[in-house]
Design an enzyme around this catalytic site. Structure first.
Site, PDB file in Angstrom:
ATOM      1  N   PRO A   1      47.440 -52.076 -27.290  1.00 29.42           N
ATOM      2  CA  PRO A   1      46.111 -51.983 -26.717  1.00 29.42           C
ATOM      3  C   PRO A   1      45.812 -53.046 -25.663  1.00 29.42           C
ATOM      4  O   PRO A   1      46.220 -54.205 -25.785  1.00 29.42           O
ATOM      5  CB  PRO A   1      45.182 -52.147 -27.926  1.00 29.42           C
ATOM      6  N   ASN A   2      45.133 -52.589 -24.639  1.00 25.06           N
ATOM      7  CA  ASN A   2      44.628 -53.400 -23.530  1.00 25.06           C
ATOM      8  C   ASN A   2      45.698 -53.877 -22.561  1.00 25.06           C
ATOM      9  O   ASN A   2      45.372 -54.456 -21.532  1.00 25.06           O
ATOM     10  CB  ASN A   2      43.809 -54.593 -24.043  1.00 25.06           C
TER      11      ASN A   2
ATOM     12  N   ARG B   1      42.791 -58.099 -16.507  1.00 24.79           N
ATOM     13  CA  ARG B   1      42.199 -58.635 -17.739  1.00 24.79           C
ATOM     14  C   ARG B   1      42.646 -60.075 -17.935  1.00 24.79           C
ATOM     15  O   ARG B   1      43.822 -60.356 -18.122  1.00 24.79           O
ATOM     16  CB  ARG B   1      42.638 -57.799 -18.940  1.00 24.79           C
TER      17      ARG B   1
ATOM     18  N   TYR C   1      46.830 -63.883 -19.254  1.00 20.84           N
ATOM     19  CA  TYR C   1      47.894 -62.877 -19.281  1.00 20.84           C
ATOM     20  C   TYR C   1      48.654 -62.727 -17.962  1.00 20.84           C
ATOM     21  O   TYR C   1      49.592 -61.946 -17.882  1.00 20.84           O
ATOM     22  CB  TYR C   1      47.317 -61.524 -19.689  1.00 20.84           C
TER      23      TYR C   1
ATOM     24  N   ASN D   1      55.198 -55.395 -27.835  1.00 14.05           N
ATOM     25  CA  ASN D   1      54.013 -56.220 -27.653  1.00 14.05           C
ATOM     26  C   ASN D   1      52.871 -55.389 -28.213  1.00 14.05           C
ATOM     27  O   ASN D   1      52.343 -54.517 -27.539  1.00 14.05           O
ATOM     28  CB  ASN D   1      53.789 -56.564 -26.181  1.00 14.05           C
TER      29      ASN D   1
ATOM     30  N   ALA E   1      46.616 -56.826 -29.984  1.00 16.34           N
ATOM     31  CA  ALA E   1      45.804 -57.213 -31.138  1.00 16.34           C
ATOM     32  C   ALA E   1      46.279 -56.562 -32.436  1.00 16.34           C
ATOM     33  O   ALA E   1      46.005 -57.089 -33.515  1.00 16.34           O
ATOM     34  CB  ALA E   1      44.343 -56.862 -30.883  1.00 16.34           C
TER      35      ALA E   1
ATOM     36  N   GLU F   1      59.534 -58.968 -31.208  1.00 19.15           N
ATOM     37  CA  GLU F   1      58.102 -59.062 -30.923  1.00 19.15           C
ATOM     38  C   GLU F   1      57.901 -59.951 -29.702  1.00 19.15           C
ATOM     39  O   GLU F   1      58.483 -61.039 -29.618  1.00 19.15           O
ATOM     40  CB  GLU F   1      57.383 -59.665 -32.128  1.00 19.15           C
TER      41      GLU F   1
ATOM     42  N   HIS G   1      54.922 -61.530 -26.804  1.00 17.47           N
ATOM     43  CA  HIS G   1      53.533 -61.753 -26.369  1.00 17.47           C
ATOM     44  C   HIS G   1      53.564 -62.540 -25.074  1.00 17.47           C
ATOM     45  O   HIS G   1      54.361 -63.480 -24.927  1.00 17.47           O
ATOM     46  CB  HIS G   1      52.740 -62.522 -27.428  1.00 17.47           C
TER      47      HIS G   1
ATOM     48  N   ARG H   1      46.484 -70.306 -29.524  1.00 17.96           N
ATOM     49  CA  ARG H   1      45.185 -69.677 -29.258  1.00 17.96           C
ATOM     50  C   ARG H   1      44.326 -69.681 -30.512  1.00 17.96           C
ATOM     51  O   ARG H   1      44.579 -70.435 -31.447  1.00 17.96           O
ATOM     52  CB  ARG H   1      45.413 -68.268 -28.703  1.00 17.96           C
TER      53      ARG H   1
END
Length: 149
Positions: A10-11, A18, A23, A74, A77, A98, A100, A107
């Site tokens: 998502p996103n 964004r 990012y 990735n 969320a 995985e 990111h 964070r």
């Protein structure tokens, strides 16, 4: 190893616009093209898929068994919430890395927990889009190590 599936959650379709300070300024299309080119230069076919829907990501993981040699995920969320994605990775037994873009451990505290990490062979975070290329190298290294045994 011949084929890698890159899944973005998502996103991530909003990359480039964004929160570029978090990012980066590359769009998802730019990241995917970089991954395809890097994969091709290393003898890999790279398939890419993005969805904002957990079920669509699950379907892609299920369909990867017997088709792809590795998955780069990735999950956005969903990393912090989805037991279903973790279970799917365990179920298909396709080595998964995985990834990111940001360092999730530096964070907000809710981002420090990854359900994906339990099922993945490793996690790469904090290196921007370069992390995807690192993940391809990690999968190649994983397969080379298995072949040597």
């Amino acid at each position: 190893m011949n084929s890698v599936l890159i899944l973005n959650g998502p996103n991530l379709n909003l990359l480039g616009t964004r929160q570029p300070e978090v990012y980066g300024s590359e769009t998802l299309a730019m990241v995917e093209e970089k991954c395809r080119a890097y994969g091709a230069s290393h003898g890999l076919v790279v398939a890419c898929f993005q969805s904002n829907h957990e079920g669509a990501l699950l379907d892609q993981i299920h369909a990867a068994k017997g088709v792809h040699d590795g998955i780069i995920l990735n999950a956005g969320a969903y990393t912090h919430t989805s037991i279903a994605l973790m279970d799917a990775i365990y179920s298909v037994e396709v080595p998964t890395v995985e990834v990111h873009l940001s360092n999730i451990h530096a964070r907000e505290s809710f981002r420090h927990t990854s359900h994906i990490a339990r099922a993945a062979i490793g996690q790469i975070c904090g290196f921007g889009s370069f992390g995807y290329l690192m993940a391809m190298d990690a999968l190649r290294h994983y397969y080379e190590g298995r072949a040597a045994k």
